[in-house]
Each structure stands twice: as structure tokens, then as C-alpha cells.
Scaffold this active site. Structure first.
Site, PDB file in Angstrom:
ATOM      1  N   LYS A   6       0.840  -1.206   0.000  1.00  0.00           N
ATOM      2  CA  LYS A   6       0.000   0.000   0.000  1.00  0.00           C
ATOM      3  C   LYS A   6       0.868   1.245   0.000  1.00  0.00           C
ATOM      4  O   LYS A   6       0.637   2.173  -0.788  1.00  0.00           O
ATOM      5  CB  LYS A   6      -0.940  -0.002   1.226  1.00  0.00           C
ATOM      6  CG  LYS A   6      -2.122  -0.923   1.036  1.00  0.00           C
ATOM      7  CD  LYS A   6      -2.920  -1.133   2.313  1.00  0.00           C
ATOM      8  CE  LYS A   6      -3.956  -2.230   2.094  1.00  0.00           C
ATOM      9  NZ  LYS A   6      -4.570  -2.724   3.323  1.00  0.00           N
TER      10      LYS A   6
ATOM     11  N   GLN B 114      -4.867  -1.311   9.404  1.00  0.00           N
ATOM     12  CA  GLN B 114      -4.775  -2.672   8.867  1.00  0.00           C
ATOM     13  C   GLN B 114      -5.390  -3.673   9.849  1.00  0.00           C
ATOM     14  O   GLN B 114      -5.036  -3.693  11.023  1.00  0.00           O
ATOM     15  CB  GLN B 114      -3.294  -3.010   8.592  1.00  0.00           C
ATOM     16  CG  GLN B 114      -3.075  -4.349   7.942  1.00  0.00           C
ATOM     17  CD  GLN B 114      -3.651  -4.416   6.524  1.00  0.00           C
ATOM     18  OE1 GLN B 114      -3.488  -3.505   5.722  1.00  0.00           O
ATOM     19  NE2 GLN B 114      -4.344  -5.502   6.228  1.00  0.00           N
TER      20      GLN B 114
ATOM     21  N   ASP C   2     -11.376   3.233   3.898  1.00  0.00           N
ATOM     22  CA  ASP C   2     -11.788   1.827   3.797  1.00  0.00           C
ATOM     23  C   ASP C   2     -13.308   1.724   3.647  1.00  0.00           C
ATOM     24  O   ASP C   2     -13.833   0.672   3.274  1.00  0.00           O
ATOM     25  CB  ASP C   2     -11.363   1.061   5.067  1.00  0.00           C
ATOM     26  CG  ASP C   2     -10.195   0.122   4.807  1.00  0.00           C
ATOM     27  OD1 ASP C   2      -9.945  -0.191   3.628  1.00  0.00           O
ATOM     28  OD2 ASP C   2      -9.549  -0.296   5.779  1.00  0.00           O
TER      29      ASP C   2
END
Ligand code: NDP
Length: 294
Positions: A54, A98, A121
Site C-alpha cells: 500500500k 490494517q 476503507d
């Protein structure tokens, strides 16, 4: 009939290139550089790989990576304090924590603590609610990637019968919601669905998000259907070597489907590209600039 292979790597690379040029334009026209904070707690090897990929993608897109690695022993209070700090930081436009988090930390509480306008997200209940009620908001990355891939085959999904197998908050439900906003007729199937094969055979668009290797067989597929395989399953292949397969029996399905995503190289690469897209959209929103049409 052999299905067209939907090449997620190429679609993702093209999207990332468009994002990078939009980021360059934002910088030169408005002096704005999007910043994405990625928070990793602990040292889970798979999570470390995801986070590294990422950060690399963020840099390649011309955005600022803000990496925060915390030890597995960090307390929930300390993690929430970091989130509060990132929420308040004007250089940070997106925040991603995460998952999974260590057991002593309540993941829901952490997700709820992220400012909804920085929730790239798309898991914050405000964004879930906005999406469900048709208001603009940030949409989860993997589902967004699935719909972008389906639309590379058929730009309009209007009126098509779509079947989503799986109802998780991360994939199944949001992908069904997105398909509904594309005016598809959507069925959500799950472990209690009766005669799943018959339900799948109705699908013009079939999305498999189950987490079971090669679960969907070739004779479940309607001839000519678009098949999007979200599954990532590690199995032992020939010679005892481990390999990744999807939720769809690819060889069988590709003899019946009209188009199909491979695993790997299908949905996977789209997830990071859509994360960058969400970060770009959030940045435009924070700076009162029109959202780019990518
Ligand atoms: P979950 O385990 O949260 O959800 C799985 C869903 O599949 C559940 O809704 C479950 O039904 C359903 N299911 C399980 N068994 C059956 C069955 N026998 N028949 C019908 N439905 C069944 O998984 P996720 O949604 O998080 O992930 C799904 C897959 O996608 C995984 O392989 C994961 O690794 C992959 N994934 C890939 C990503 C990518 O970037 N490509 C990103 C995220 C996930 P029920 O609700 O009734 O239990």
C-alpha cells in the site's frame, strides 16, 4: 465457449495511472498533495506485506504515505489517541487501520473512531449508512473494484440479474449495495441459502466472496455470465507446493462464463487502486474541489 479473462492487473494499472495524473494536477493547480496514513499494529507477516504494498502504491501515485507502525502490545487507548491525532492532521486525507488487530483491541471501536471523511476503507457506520441511503460517501475498496471490473465487460449493469455469494460487511453487503445502485436486480446468497447452484444459474453477474477454494462449479454458471471471484484461498497444489485459488473453479467456469476474473490477478490488484481512488476523492472533498471523474 472460452470466457474473456478480465485482467485486473491491467485495469488497476490504468486506474492508478489516471489517479497519478490527477494527483499531479492537484499539486500544480492547487498545491495540494493527498496524504494516506496506514496504521499497522504488531508484526503479522501477511499484514506487513499488505502495508508495504500500500505504501509503495501511495508513493507511486504521488501521494504522501504516513506510515505508523505500533507494537502488538500497544493499548487500545494509545491506538485511539493516534487515530485522534491523525483525524486532526490536515496533511492526512485518508486513514486506514490494517486488520486484524490484536485481540485486546476492539476493532469496531477503532473503526468508529476514524473521522468518517477520512475513512478510505469505507467501513465507518456513517459511510455504510450514506451508501445504503444513496448519499455520497466513501465506499469499501474491494467491492468498488469488483463493480469497476464488471463494468469493463458491460458498461451498464442496469436490469441484469446479479447474485452475490457472501454477506460480510467488508465484501458481500457493500458489493450488493453497489450493484443495486447500478440498477441491477440483486440477490444476496449465504450459507443458509437453499439450492445455491440454482440461484447462481440465474446470474448475469456472479460475485463470489465466500472464502472456500473453488466452491462455485462450472455448471452453476449461466452461459455468458460475468464472473467476479473475490476469494483468496491458499491451498496445496501439485508437488506439495502452496498456491492461491479463488472461490470459483476457474477452469470449469471459464468454459461457460462470458468473462471471468482470474485469481490471482483479478480483484486483488483493484483493492489498492480503489484505496488510492478513495484517498483522492477524500482529498478533493476536504479541499472543496470537485471530485475527479475517473
Ligand atoms: P467472510 O468469512 O466474512 O464471509 C464469507 C461469506 O460467505 C459469509 O457471508 C458466509 O455466509 C458465506 N458462505 C460461507 N460458506 C458458504 C456456503 N457453503 N455457501 C454459501 N455461502 C457461504 O469472508 P469475507 O467476505 O471477508 O471474504 C470472502 C473472500 O474474499 C475470502 O476468500 C477473502 O480472503 C477474500 N477477500 C479478498 C479481498 C481482495 O482484495 N481480493 C479483500 C477481502 C476479502 P454466512 O454469512 O451465512 O456465514
Amino acid at each position: 465457449m472460452t470466457a474473456k479473462i478480465i485482467d485486473g492487473k491491467t485495469v488497476a494499472a490504468e486506474l492508478r495511472a489516471r489517479i497519478a495524473s490527477e494527483v499531479a494536477r492537484l499539486k500544480s493547480a492547487h498545491g495540494v498533495t493527498p496524504g494516506l496514513a496506514v496504521v499497522l499494529v504488531g508484526a503479522d507477516p501477511a499484514s506487513e506485506v499488505y502495508v508495504r504494498n500500500k505504501s509503495k502504491a501511495v508513493t507511486e501515485a504521488g501521494m504522501n504515505p504516513v506510515d505508523r507502525h505500533l507494537p502488538a502490545t500497544v493499548s487500545e487507548v494509545e491506538l485511539l489517541a493516534l487515530i485522534a491525532q491523525l483525524n486532526a492532521d490536515p496533511k492526512v486525507n485518508g486513514i486506514l487501520v490494517q486488520l486484524p488487530l490484536p485481540k485486546h483491541i476492539d476493532a469496531q471501536k477503532v473503526i468508529h473512531a476514524i473521522a468518517s471523511e477520512k475513512d478510505v476503507d469505507g467501513f465507518h457506520p456513517l459511510n455504510v449508512g450514506r451508501h445504503a441511503s444513496g448519499s455520497p460517501g466513501l465506499v469499501p475498496c474491494t467491492p468498488l473494484g469488483c463493480v469497476i471490473l464488471a463494468k469493463t465487460v458491460k458498461p451498464s449493469l442496469e436490469g441484469l440479474d446479479a447474485v452475490v455469494i457472501g454477506r460480510s460487511n467488508i465484501v458481500g453487503k457493500p458489493v450488493a449495495q453497489l450493484l443495486l445502485s447500478e440498477n441491477a436486480t440483486v440477490t444476496i446468497a449465504h450459507s443458509k441459502t437453499r439450492d445455491l447452484a440454482a440461484v447462481c444459474r440465474r446470474a448475469d453477474v456472479l460475485i463470489a466472496a465466500i472464502g472456500r477454494p473453488e466452491f462455485v462449479r462450472g455448471d452453476w454458471i449461466k452461459p455468458g455470465a460475468i464472473v467476479i471471484d473475490v476469494g483468496i484461498n491458499r491451498v496445496t497444489g501439485e508437488g506439495g507446493k502452496s498456491k492461491i485459488v479463488g472461490d470459483v473453479a476457474y477452469a470449469e467456469a471459464s468454459r461457460v462464463a462470458g468473462a471471468i476474473t482470474p485469481v490471482p490477478g483479478g480483484v486483488g490488484p483493484m483493492t489498492i487502486a480503489c484505496l488510492l481512488l478513495n484517498t483522492l476523492r477524500a482529498t478533493c472533498e476536504h479541499n472543496n474541489l470537485p471530485a475527479p471523474s475517473l
